[in-house]
Design a protein around this motif. Structure first.
Motif, PDB file in Angstrom:
ATOM      1  N   LEU A 171       0.832  -1.204   0.000  1.00  0.00           N
ATOM      2  CA  LEU A 171       0.000   0.000   0.000  1.00  0.00           C
ATOM      3  C   LEU A 171       0.864   1.251   0.000  1.00  0.00           C
ATOM      4  N   ASN A 172       1.923   1.245   0.785  1.00  0.00           N
ATOM      5  CA  ASN A 172       2.829   2.389   0.847  1.00  0.00           C
ATOM      6  C   ASN A 172       3.461   2.663  -0.517  1.00  0.00           C
ATOM      7  N   LEU A 174       2.190   1.866  -3.425  1.00  0.00           N
ATOM      8  CA  LEU A 174       1.151   2.343  -4.334  1.00  0.00           C
ATOM      9  C   LEU A 174       0.872   3.826  -4.109  1.00  0.00           C
ATOM     10  N   LEU A 175       0.748   4.236  -2.855  1.00  0.00           N
ATOM     11  CA  LEU A 175       0.502   5.648  -2.559  1.00  0.00           C
ATOM     12  C   LEU A 175       1.677   6.514  -3.012  1.00  0.00           C
ATOM     13  N   THR A 176       2.873   6.005  -2.833  1.00  0.00           N
ATOM     14  CA  THR A 176       4.060   6.739  -3.282  1.00  0.00           C
ATOM     15  C   THR A 176       4.036   6.928  -4.792  1.00  0.00           C
ATOM     16  N   THR A 177       3.642   5.878  -5.513  1.00  0.00           N
ATOM     17  CA  THR A 177       3.557   5.958  -6.973  1.00  0.00           C
ATOM     18  C   THR A 177       2.530   6.992  -7.411  1.00  0.00           C
ATOM     19  N   VAL A 178       1.379   7.004  -6.749  1.00  0.00           N
ATOM     20  CA  VAL A 178       0.328   7.968  -7.089  1.00  0.00           C
ATOM     21  C   VAL A 178       0.838   9.392  -6.927  1.00  0.00           C
ATOM     22  N   ILE A 179       1.520   9.659  -5.831  1.00  0.00           N
ATOM     23  CA  ILE A 179       2.022  11.016  -5.582  1.00  0.00           C
ATOM     24  C   ILE A 179       3.120  11.377  -6.581  1.00  0.00           C
ATOM     25  N   GLU A 180       3.966  10.414  -6.920  1.00  0.00           N
ATOM     26  CA  GLU A 180       5.027  10.671  -7.898  1.00  0.00           C
ATOM     27  C   GLU A 180       4.459  11.043  -9.260  1.00  0.00           C
ATOM     28  N   GLU A 181       3.260  10.538  -9.571  1.00  0.00           N
ATOM     29  CA  GLU A 181       2.645  10.828 -10.865  1.00  0.00           C
ATOM     30  C   GLU A 181       2.105  12.255 -10.948  1.00  0.00           C
ATOM     31  N   GLN A 182       2.003  12.929  -9.815  1.00  0.00           N
ATOM     32  CA  GLN A 182       1.516  14.312  -9.819  1.00  0.00           C
ATOM     33  C   GLN A 182       2.666  15.225 -10.223  1.00  0.00           C
ATOM     34  N   THR A 183       2.960  15.247 -11.516  1.00  0.00           N
ATOM     35  CA  THR A 183       4.150  15.940 -12.005  1.00  0.00           C
ATOM     36  C   THR A 183       4.112  17.443 -11.791  1.00  0.00           C
ATOM     37  N   TYR A 215      -6.716   9.301   7.534  1.00  0.00           N
ATOM     38  CA  TYR A 215      -5.643  10.126   8.084  1.00  0.00           C
ATOM     39  C   TYR A 215      -4.758   9.308   9.031  1.00  0.00           C
ATOM     40  N   LYS A 216      -5.383   8.507   9.883  1.00  0.00           N
ATOM     41  CA  LYS A 216      -4.605   7.686  10.813  1.00  0.00           C
ATOM     42  C   LYS A 216      -3.777   6.642  10.071  1.00  0.00           C
ATOM     43  N   LEU A 217      -4.319   6.129   8.982  1.00  0.00           N
ATOM     44  CA  LEU A 217      -3.565   5.164   8.179  1.00  0.00           C
ATOM     45  C   LEU A 217      -2.349   5.833   7.543  1.00  0.00           C
ATOM     46  N   LEU A 218      -2.539   7.050   7.030  1.00  0.00           N
ATOM     47  CA  LEU A 218      -1.419   7.778   6.434  1.00  0.00           C
ATOM     48  C   LEU A 218      -0.326   8.039   7.464  1.00  0.00           C
ATOM     49  N   MET A 219      -0.730   8.422   8.662  1.00  0.00           N
ATOM     50  CA  MET A 219       0.244   8.675   9.719  1.00  0.00           C
ATOM     51  C   MET A 219       0.987   7.394  10.097  1.00  0.00           C
ATOM     52  N   LYS A 220       0.268   6.283  10.089  1.00  0.00           N
ATOM     53  CA  LYS A 220       0.878   4.991  10.407  1.00  0.00           C
ATOM     54  C   LYS A 220       1.923   4.611   9.359  1.00  0.00           C
ATOM     55  N   LEU A 221       1.569   4.780   8.076  1.00  0.00           N
ATOM     56  CA  LEU A 221       2.502   4.454   7.000  1.00  0.00           C
ATOM     57  C   LEU A 221       3.704   5.399   7.017  1.00  0.00           C
ATOM     58  N   SER A 223       4.979   6.889   9.604  1.00  0.00           N
ATOM     59  CA  SER A 223       5.833   6.541  10.732  1.00  0.00           C
ATOM     60  C   SER A 223       6.619   5.264  10.476  1.00  0.00           C
ATOM     61  N   ARG A 224       5.967   4.303   9.827  1.00  0.00           N
ATOM     62  CA  ARG A 224       6.607   3.001   9.638  1.00  0.00           C
ATOM     63  C   ARG A 224       7.637   3.005   8.519  1.00  0.00           C
ATOM     64  N   PHE A 225       7.314   3.647   7.391  1.00  0.00           N
ATOM     65  CA  PHE A 225       8.189   3.553   6.223  1.00  0.00           C
ATOM     66  C   PHE A 225       8.959   4.841   5.924  1.00  0.00           C
ATOM     67  N   GLY A 226       8.422   5.972   6.345  1.00  0.00           N
ATOM     68  CA  GLY A 226       9.144   7.230   6.166  1.00  0.00           C
ATOM     69  C   GLY A 226       9.102   7.826   4.776  1.00  0.00           C
ATOM     70  N   ASP A 227       8.261   7.277   3.874  1.00  0.00           N
ATOM     71  CA  ASP A 227       8.204   7.793   2.502  1.00  0.00           C
ATOM     72  C   ASP A 227       7.201   8.933   2.343  1.00  0.00           C
ATOM     73  N   LEU A 228       6.171   8.949   3.192  1.00  0.00           N
ATOM     74  CA  LEU A 228       5.101   9.932   3.061  1.00  0.00           C
ATOM     75  C   LEU A 228       5.260  11.061   4.073  1.00  0.00           C
ATOM     76  N   ARG A 229       4.922  12.269   3.637  1.00  0.00           N
ATOM     77  CA  ARG A 229       4.908  13.435   4.521  1.00  0.00           C
ATOM     78  C   ARG A 229       3.461  13.903   4.634  1.00  0.00           C
ATOM     79  N   VAL A 230       2.921  13.880   5.850  1.00  0.00           N
ATOM     80  CA  VAL A 230       1.517  14.229   6.082  1.00  0.00           C
ATOM     81  C   VAL A 230       1.454  15.458   6.979  1.00  0.00           C
TER      82      VAL A 230
END
Length: 332
Positions: A171-172, A174-183, A215-221, A223-230
């Motif tokens: 899931l992490n 996939l979300l990273t890929t989606v954000i990367e596509e926002q050129t 929102y809680k899921l995003l914060m969890k991801l 914290s765990r993986f460090g790829d997302l900034r929320v």
């Protein structure tokens, strides 16, 4: 944000007709908008493994009945007729995805663009015509559409159940890929991100990951993986990619001792994906994705073409030149 409404037309023989490849194509389009209509051409019994993905995405199958050399382009002609019919009759569709690199489709692209339609082209690098590539509003090579196969090593902060970690890691990514596509943007609204996620994974539910809200899921991801900034911006939750926590020790490096293993792994990934040849620029882009500091001189070469020649000597590839004098590498 206005979502694009896509019609997708797939030349199966051009894309290689692999389940993983077709899923990657659909993912690429769904990140950009809704697929209202999809058709695949050249379908025969040898593509039976595609049935599930085609049915689940409500694609129409146009079988290929061949008789003699003179009818080898029947599927191409049918694709053009169907695409133009959709363009003229379906006012809801404003974007087209043509999965083929055949220059014969260039007039079709021109007509669609003259009608104000956005055209996304996708093809294998070895089969992509320069004329067709330049005609499209945007073009992606299939090798780049698929998920990156050389991954950075990741330090796990806590011990988790292996199955749980695998699900959240997927899931992490996939979300990273989606954000990367926002050129055109560095971050995206959380609500918009969830909407895109639901197009990609209609059965998605935060509670399946042990979270009451997205929102809680995003914060969890995060914290765990460090790829997302929320973060919150005037009461809106925004999500971007984080560059924090990375340092020279955590970024993988290619050296004279390990570069062959990295290249061999990426070449194997292409072969596993059904590719026989790739453009060297695609290989270099994927290596740079996994190893941002990659430099030919750091591993003892002046140019990337010299790296290809060494791989040829090692029996991993064969360097070829196409009719346009463009280098391709045949995977061994």
């Amino acid at each position: 944000m206005q979502l694009s409404k896509f019609a997708v037309f797939v030349d199966l023989e051009n894309c290689g007709a692999k389940v993983a490849t077709l899923n990657s194509i659909l993912e690429k389009v769904k990140i950009r908008g809704d697929i209202l209509l999809g058709k695949v051409y050249g379908y025969t019994d040898k593509f039976d493994d595609l049935k599930e993905v085609l049915l689940s995405n409500t694609f129409t199958v146009v079988p290929s009945l061949r008789y003699g050399i003179s009818q080898k382009n029947n599927a191409d002609i049918q694709l053009v007729i169907d695409a133009l019919e959709v363009a003229y009759k379906n006012e809801l569709i404003d974007s087209f995805c043509i999965v083929s690199g055949d220059s014969d489709y260039t007039p079709l692209v021109g007509r669609l663009k003259s009608m104000g339609k956005f055209v996304l082209g996708i093809s294998r690098s070895e089969a992509a015509s320069t004329i067709f590539i330049n005609a499209c509003n945007e073009f992606q090579f299939l090798e780049s559409v698929g998920k990156r196969n050389v991954e950075k090593p990741r330090k796990q902060k806590t011990n988790y159940n292996n199955e749980e970690m695998a699900d959240e890691s997927e899931l992490n990514k996939l979300l990273t890929t989606v954000i990367e596509e926002q050129t055109d943007r560095d971050e995206i609204y959380a609500s918009e991100l969830k909407g895109t996620l639901l197009r990609l994974r209609p059965d998605f539910n935060e509670k399946a990951y042990g979270c009451a809200t997205f929102y809680k899921l995003l914060m969890k991801l995060s914290s765990r993986f460090g790829d997302l900034r929320v973060h919150n911006d005037n009461f809106d939750v925004m999500v971007g990619l984080s560059n924090s926590g990375e340092n020279s020790e955590s970024i993988p490096q290619l050296t004279k001792d390990n570069w062959k293993d990295a290249f061999a792994a990426q070449i194997k990934a292409y072969k596993d994906g059904g590719f026989e040849r790739v453009n060297p620029s695609i290989l270099k882009a994927d290596i740079l994705t996994a190893y941002p500091d990659f430099n030919e001189r750091a591993i003892g070469f002046k140019r990337f073409s010299d790296v290809m020649k060494q791989l040829e000597k090692d029996g991993l590839v064969v360097v070829e030149m196409d009719e346009q004098n463009t280098m391709l590498i045949k995977l061994l």
